[in-house]
Design an enzyme around this catalytic site. Sequence first.
Site, PDB file in Angstrom:
ATOM      1  N   ASP A 108       0.986  -1.172   0.028  1.00 51.05           N
ATOM      2  CA  ASP A 108       0.192   0.015   0.161  1.00 51.05           C
ATOM      3  C   ASP A 108       0.883   1.193   0.242  1.00 51.05           C
ATOM      4  OD1 ASP A 108      -2.170   1.793   1.222  1.00 51.05           O
ATOM      5  OD2 ASP A 108      -3.455  -0.002   0.574  1.00 51.05           O
ATOM      6  N   ASP A 109       0.270   2.218   0.471  1.00 50.15           N
ATOM      7  CA  ASP A 109       0.948   3.557   0.429  1.00 50.15           C
ATOM      8  C   ASP A 109       2.083   3.627   1.014  1.00 50.15           C
ATOM      9  OD1 ASP A 109       1.196   6.489   0.419  1.00 50.15           O
ATOM     10  OD2 ASP A 109      -0.597   6.982   1.536  1.00 50.15           O
ATOM     11  N   ASP A 143      -6.056   4.524  -5.620  1.00 52.45           N
ATOM     12  CA  ASP A 143      -6.786   5.326  -4.635  1.00 52.45           C
ATOM     13  C   ASP A 143      -6.879   6.678  -4.943  1.00 52.45           C
ATOM     14  OD1 ASP A 143      -7.647   5.874  -1.822  1.00 52.45           O
ATOM     15  OD2 ASP A 143      -5.727   5.191  -1.059  1.00 52.45           O
ATOM     16  N   MET A 144      -7.818   7.601  -4.352  1.00 48.34           N
ATOM     17  CA  MET A 144      -8.152   8.909  -4.397  1.00 48.34           C
ATOM     18  C   MET A 144      -8.606   9.610  -2.955  1.00 48.34           C
ATOM     19  SD  MET A 144     -10.397  11.488  -4.783  1.00 48.34           S
ATOM     20  CE  MET A 144     -12.115  10.924  -5.234  1.00 48.34           C
ATOM     21  N   ASP A 181     -13.010   2.401   4.295  1.00 48.15           N
ATOM     22  CA  ASP A 181     -11.908   2.210   5.493  1.00 48.15           C
ATOM     23  C   ASP A 181     -12.096   1.805   6.805  1.00 48.15           C
ATOM     24  OD1 ASP A 181      -9.788   2.862   3.904  1.00 48.15           O
ATOM     25  OD2 ASP A 181      -9.584   5.090   4.604  1.00 48.15           O
TER      26      ASP A 181
HETATM   27  C1  DGJ Z   1      -6.928   5.305   1.813  1.00 48.54           C
HETATM   28  C2  DGJ Z   1      -7.533   4.098   1.729  1.00 48.54           C
HETATM   29  O1  DGJ Z   1      -8.755   3.725   1.701  1.00 48.54           O
HETATM   30  C3  DGJ Z   1      -6.516   3.075   2.411  1.00 48.54           C
HETATM   31  O2  DGJ Z   1      -6.982   1.601   2.470  1.00 48.54           O
HETATM   32  C4  DGJ Z   1      -5.280   3.191   2.336  1.00 48.54           C
HETATM   33  O3  DGJ Z   1      -4.817   2.835   0.920  1.00 48.54           O
HETATM   34  C5  DGJ Z   1      -4.536   4.530   2.398  1.00 48.54           C
HETATM   35  N1  DGJ Z   1      -5.594   5.622   1.701  1.00 48.54           N
HETATM   36  C6  DGJ Z   1      -3.312   4.918   2.193  1.00 48.54           C
HETATM   37  O4  DGJ Z   1      -3.096   6.223   2.303  1.00 48.54           O
END
Ligand code: DGJ
Length: 721
Positions: A359-360, A471-472, A541
């Site tokens: 992920d990020d 993502d956004m 989330d």
């Molecule tokens: C928001 C996403 O919904 C999360 O799952 C994660 O990827 C974060 N962004 C990462 O910044």
Amino acid sequence: MPITIHSEKKLFHLFGKTFSYVLYVDEKGNLLNLYWGRKLPDGDVTYILKEFRGGASFDSEYSRLPFELPTVGTGYFGMPAVRARNEQGNDVTVLTYDSCAQVSGKPALSGLPAVYAEADGEASSLVIVLRDALTGLIARLKYTVMENLDVLTRSVELENGGSENLNLTNMLSASVPLPGNEYDILHLKGGWARERRIVRRPIGEATTRVESRRGASGHEENPFMAVLTPDTTESQGEVFAMLLIYSGSFLAATEVSNFENSRLSIGLNPDVCSWLLAPGETFQTPEALLVHSAEGLTGMSRRFHETIRTRVCRGYWRDRERPVLANNWEATYFDFTEEKLMAIVDEARKIGVELFVLDDGWFGKRNRDNCSLGDWVCNMEKLPCGIGGLAKRVNDAGLRFGLWFEPEMISPDSDLYRAHPDWCLHVDGRARTEARQQLILDLSRKDVQDYLIGALSDVLSNASIDYVKWDMNRNMTEYFSGAQLPERQNETQHRYMLGLYRVMEEITSRFPKVLFEGCSGGGGRFDAGMLYYMPQFWTSDDTDPVERLCIQYGTSLVYPPCTMGAHVSASPNHQTGRATAFKTRCDVALGGNFGFELDLSKQTPEDLATAKEAVELVKEVRKTLQQGQYTRLENPFTGNFAAWQFVSSDEREVVLCAYQRLTMPNAIAHRVRMTGLDENARYVDQETGETYSGAALMYVGLPVGYLRGDFTSRIIRLKKA
Ligand code: DGJ
């Protein structure tokens, strides 16, 4: 052909398996909507016109007419579906019938997501052309009946056939009158981490707007609205529903006129979108998907699910079983090293996970959410072998590798921003409002789109990447563009969406075997527009299983489970602090595309054993979960239990999922009544070997609890004998 045209009467009857939609051109050339509802043997219901014409009225007869495409200045006082301001500064538009054409199949909408047909025989289309003699505005109303799916699509193409500019300020995709006002309305309201809560209330006397102005469909509302007869339940009642296949700002609305008739509309949000239409130019609205069900909400959801799963979602992964994944976000957030990640991968392999998602935090100097978006270059301090090296290690461990991007964003602290400070949405001379310390790339600009296509393609072609999480994480504030003329500034939001769709089309066709999962701070852009490019979306989330019961249940009103990402996360949960059993977390995640979002290298042997069992079960039944028919059985918004069932497409396998919030001592076991089974068939419980008739499962029900302990669950797998 499910479209009949009675040309002498100018009557159009569009029909699916169970619905009819009837249009009529009156003697003045007005296109009227006479009916949408249960199927009629033929469409001749012109007798109802008397009711609109008769009676004394303060207003002209135009105020009563059931226009199919209401405009301004004709005497109709409701919300205009099309509003076009001419160079004289007035909006009067009188659209009258010009011609029609029937087309087999379904023409694509250029640059926009839409329902598609794979063979001409699946779809029948009709285009009705209206024209304003004075301004030259031409409206092409596009309808397609998808006969087997039992749905209707509707959009409008507007062309300036005159010699002066027109400024379009309302461009709705569909607007349908409904008789009377004895209805409820239904929509999906929410916020970050609590998406798509079901709201139902009487239609009332006033206009209700369900909308987004954020430049994304948003967490707050979904581009969906339904009008229901008040007796509607899951299994009965009449439902009229509209879904906009679009990912930007939208408006859905119900109106109740002074004649106590109603109207349901959906389309672009006029508050944040207008369009300058120069002579010879055309404008295509997004497509609306219209669903009528005379069998309550289950009937509505079935039509949406089948259409979205098979004729909105596209590509390699559409009909393939989705991999079980492990994502490191809630496991490590930004704090990871290659070794930490590989420790998770090793455990993931042992329990049967098929895909690891980074992920990020893998790029630039991103150790917090305050920088580097736009600099899609691996952080070699964190990952010394680079993305290619990590992907190889993951592949060598037997898993596929996936990567997170947030392509549409730019951090003020990034090399990209330092090189191109004008590439974000902004207004010169004003502060640039940050959210999550980031700005939005101006995707209305072709140079920015091209840059993005290049940057993403570079990363995706230089490593073995099988999955992308797109993502956004913020919405538009100054939604204007440095690259547009002043008179076109209000087009920016929609031009952004068209640019985004172009980028997505290009990237997903360049990398057709990559599984793309959309995301927007969870489910902030969970819509059919996104699903056209990416067949699954991160639902929320909020990974707390108890919260997820409502989120997944609400989402299922429109979207099929195979589009919902659902992961097992840590306990206590990071969003709510609630502690739950590992099994419950697995059983809830089984209601969507199953994955893990916790540090698998730190779980107890018992929990890992539960995880392994869950993965085995998912693999055994996922064809049924992802491609079977899903039905809601018990509503967690209103009761202590939630339940849903999946039936495989050959109807031989049934998976019942039942969940309990709070336990109750000294109670009689709760029974869940299933639905849609074969009354006379015998179904065998795969765990206990007990058999039940379909009739007993449906009418008597299957005892599932009271289970000991709060937040408990049961998954019961049945097979037809
Ligand atoms: C928001 C996403 O919904 C999360 O799952 C994660 O990827 C974060 N962004 C990462 O910044």
